[in-house]
Design a protein around this motif. Structure first.
Motif, PDB file in Angstrom:
ATOM      1  N   THR A  17     -31.857  88.236   6.144  1.00 29.39           N
ATOM      2  CA  THR A  17     -31.420  86.893   6.536  1.00 29.39           C
ATOM      3  C   THR A  17     -31.541  85.953   5.329  1.00 29.39           C
ATOM      4  N   PRO A  18     -30.757  86.195   4.286  1.00 29.58           N
ATOM      5  CA  PRO A  18     -30.876  85.400   3.060  1.00 29.58           C
ATOM      6  C   PRO A  18     -30.185  84.032   3.170  1.00 29.58           C
ATOM      7  N   ILE A  19     -30.676  83.205   4.061  1.00 30.00           N
ATOM      8  CA  ILE A  19     -30.063  81.893   4.279  1.00 30.00           C
ATOM      9  C   ILE A  19     -31.135  80.836   4.035  1.00 30.00           C
ATOM     10  N   ASP A  20     -30.916  79.955   3.078  1.00 29.37           N
ATOM     11  CA  ASP A  20     -31.888  78.909   2.750  1.00 29.37           C
ATOM     12  C   ASP A  20     -32.131  77.992   3.942  1.00 29.37           C
ATOM     13  N   GLY A  21     -33.399  77.662   4.165  1.00 33.47           N
ATOM     14  CA  GLY A  21     -33.766  76.712   5.204  1.00 33.47           C
ATOM     15  C   GLY A  21     -33.706  77.256   6.614  1.00 33.47           C
ATOM     16  N   VAL A  22     -33.550  78.571   6.770  1.00 27.96           N
ATOM     17  CA  VAL A  22     -33.442  79.184   8.094  1.00 27.96           C
ATOM     18  C   VAL A  22     -34.716  79.957   8.402  1.00 27.96           C
ATOM     19  N   ARG A  23     -35.182  79.831   9.617  1.00 32.10           N
ATOM     20  CA  ARG A  23     -36.353  80.586  10.073  1.00 32.10           C
ATOM     21  C   ARG A  23     -35.857  81.773  10.891  1.00 32.10           C
ATOM     22  N   ALA A  24     -36.343  82.948  10.544  1.00 36.65           N
ATOM     23  CA  ALA A  24     -35.999  84.171  11.285  1.00 36.65           C
ATOM     24  C   ALA A  24     -37.210  84.629  12.083  1.00 36.65           C
ATOM     25  N   MET A  25     -36.970  85.068  13.319  1.00 34.12           N
ATOM     26  CA  MET A  25     -38.026  85.602  14.180  1.00 34.12           C
ATOM     27  C   MET A  25     -37.621  86.997  14.625  1.00 34.12           C
ATOM     28  N   ILE A  26     -38.539  87.949  14.531  1.00 35.84           N
ATOM     29  CA  ILE A  26     -38.263  89.286  15.050  1.00 35.84           C
ATOM     30  C   ILE A  26     -38.573  89.270  16.541  1.00 35.84           C
ATOM     31  N   VAL A  39     -33.136  89.826  16.155  1.00 29.82           N
ATOM     32  CA  VAL A  39     -33.797  88.677  15.548  1.00 29.82           C
ATOM     33  C   VAL A  39     -33.259  87.375  16.114  1.00 29.82           C
ATOM     34  N   GLY A  40     -34.042  86.325  15.925  1.00 31.26           N
ATOM     35  CA  GLY A  40     -33.600  84.974  16.210  1.00 31.26           C
ATOM     36  C   GLY A  40     -33.410  84.241  14.906  1.00 31.26           C
ATOM     37  N   LEU A  41     -32.301  83.520  14.774  1.00 28.93           N
ATOM     38  CA  LEU A  41     -32.017  82.714  13.586  1.00 28.93           C
ATOM     39  C   LEU A  41     -31.655  81.305  14.027  1.00 28.93           C
ATOM     40  N   ASN A  42     -32.216  80.328  13.325  1.00 24.98           N
ATOM     41  CA  ASN A  42     -31.879  78.941  13.649  1.00 24.98           C
ATOM     42  C   ASN A  42     -30.916  78.357  12.624  1.00 24.98           C
ATOM     43  N   ASP A  43     -29.939  79.149  12.222  1.00 26.66           N
ATOM     44  CA  ASP A  43     -28.965  78.690  11.222  1.00 26.66           C
ATOM     45  C   ASP A  43     -27.908  77.742  11.805  1.00 26.66           C
ATOM     46  N   SER A  47     -33.276  73.528  15.730  1.00 30.30           N
ATOM     47  CA  SER A  47     -34.257  73.429  16.807  1.00 30.30           C
ATOM     48  C   SER A  47     -34.395  74.706  17.631  1.00 30.30           C
ATOM     49  N   PHE A  48     -33.338  75.528  17.675  1.00 27.22           N
ATOM     50  CA  PHE A  48     -33.343  76.692  18.554  1.00 27.22           C
ATOM     51  C   PHE A  48     -32.764  77.911  17.860  1.00 27.22           C
ATOM     52  N   HIS A  49     -33.283  79.069  18.235  1.00 24.67           N
ATOM     53  CA  HIS A  49     -32.845  80.333  17.633  1.00 24.67           C
ATOM     54  C   HIS A  49     -31.776  81.017  18.472  1.00 24.67           C
ATOM     55  N   ASP A  50     -30.651  81.346  17.842  1.00 26.87           N
ATOM     56  CA  ASP A  50     -29.649  82.210  18.457  1.00 26.87           C
ATOM     57  C   ASP A  50     -30.138  83.644  18.294  1.00 26.87           C
ATOM     58  N   VAL A  51     -29.673  84.541  19.157  1.00 30.71           N
ATOM     59  CA  VAL A  51     -30.134  85.933  19.143  1.00 30.71           C
ATOM     60  C   VAL A  51     -29.078  86.815  18.488  1.00 30.71           C
ATOM     61  N   TRP A  52     -29.514  87.590  17.484  1.00 28.50           N
ATOM     62  CA  TRP A  52     -28.628  88.452  16.712  1.00 28.50           C
ATOM     63  C   TRP A  52     -29.141  89.881  16.690  1.00 28.50           C
ATOM     64  N   LYS A  53     -28.216  90.821  16.692  1.00 26.52           N
ATOM     65  CA  LYS A  53     -28.536  92.227  16.431  1.00 26.52           C
ATOM     66  C   LYS A  53     -28.165  92.485  14.983  1.00 26.52           C
ATOM     67  N   VAL A  54     -29.121  93.002  14.198  1.00 23.78           N
ATOM     68  CA  VAL A  54     -28.901  93.218  12.773  1.00 23.78           C
ATOM     69  C   VAL A  54     -29.023  94.706  12.459  1.00 23.78           C
ATOM     70  N   LEU A  63     -23.708  88.566  16.969  1.00 22.94           N
ATOM     71  CA  LEU A  63     -24.309  87.549  17.832  1.00 22.94           C
ATOM     72  C   LEU A  63     -24.409  88.086  19.253  1.00 22.94           C
ATOM     73  N   LEU A  64     -25.628  88.108  19.806  1.00 25.34           N
ATOM     74  CA  LEU A  64     -25.832  88.553  21.183  1.00 25.34           C
ATOM     75  C   LEU A  64     -25.861  87.378  22.159  1.00 25.34           C
ATOM     76  N   ARG A  65     -26.459  86.262  21.734  1.00 30.45           N
ATOM     77  CA  ARG A  65     -26.561  85.110  22.637  1.00 30.45           C
ATOM     78  C   ARG A  65     -26.710  83.837  21.810  1.00 30.45           C
ATOM     79  N   GLU A  66     -25.780  82.926  21.986  1.00 32.95           N
ATOM     80  CA  GLU A  66     -25.893  81.624  21.349  1.00 32.95           C
ATOM     81  C   GLU A  66     -26.784  80.760  22.229  1.00 32.95           C
ATOM     82  N   ASN A  67     -27.820  80.218  21.646  1.00 30.19           N
ATOM     83  CA  ASN A  67     -28.809  79.457  22.399  1.00 30.19           C
ATOM     84  C   ASN A  67     -28.403  77.987  22.482  1.00 30.19           C
TER      85      ASN A  67
END
Length: 159
Positions: A17-26, A39-43, A47-54, A63-67
């Motif tokens: 997840t090489p995106i500046d300023g983004v928090r990734a959650m497993i 993973v969840g990415l707040n790109d 405020s909220f993490h979208d759900v991604w399969k990587v 993208l699995l679910r846009e939050n």
């Protein structure tokens, strides 16, 4: 497919997840899909993490679910399927929600004085062990009805 360790076959460690300023959650590393991580990415919204399969080997994302509903956390079953969501509500409480194809179904709620957090799904895929501030030990919630089933120990959460 990407570089792999010759001895283990495990993909070489790299930033997926090489995106500046983004928090990734497993969120999940499904046992039945060892080349995938959820993973969840707040790109999109900080405020909220979208759900991604990587794909671990290639870094390709799906993208699995846009939050867009303000979900604070997600719970996955052992196969990596989104099953539950936790949403903070006005006043500081929380709602435990079953994730449906179109929306959510409320299973339980707590006040700001209580804790209500899903811990993990039982291997039967039908129950989720949850921490609740009113219970001395975790409770098992059937993922369909949401009515808690008291347990005498955390052993029910590991079967």
């Amino acid at each position: 497919a990407g570089a792999r360790d010759a001895d283990t076959g495990v993909p070489t460690a790299r930033d997926l997840t090489p995106i500046d300023g983004v928090r990734a959650m497993i969120y999940s590393v499904p046992k039945n899909a060892p080349d995938v991580i959820i993973v969840g990415l707040n790109d999109r919204d900080a405020s909220f993490h979208d759900v991604w399969k990587v794909d671990i080997a290639t870094g390709d994302r799906v993208l699995l679910r846009e939050n867009t509903d303000g979900v604070a956390g997600w719970q996955f079953d052992l196969d990596g399927n989104i099953r539950l969501a936790v949403k903070t509500v006005p006043g500081g409480g929380a709602e435990l929600l079953r994730v449906d194809l179109q929306g959510y179904t409320k299973l339980a709620e707590s006040t700001y004085e209580e804790e209500l957090n899903p811990m993990r799904f039982h291997k039967d895929g039908r129950h989720c062990c949850c921490r609740h501030a009113l219970a001395v030990t975790p409770q098992v919630f059937p993922a369909r009805s949401g009515r808690p089933v008291p347990t005498k120990s955390t052993a029910a959460c590991t079967r």
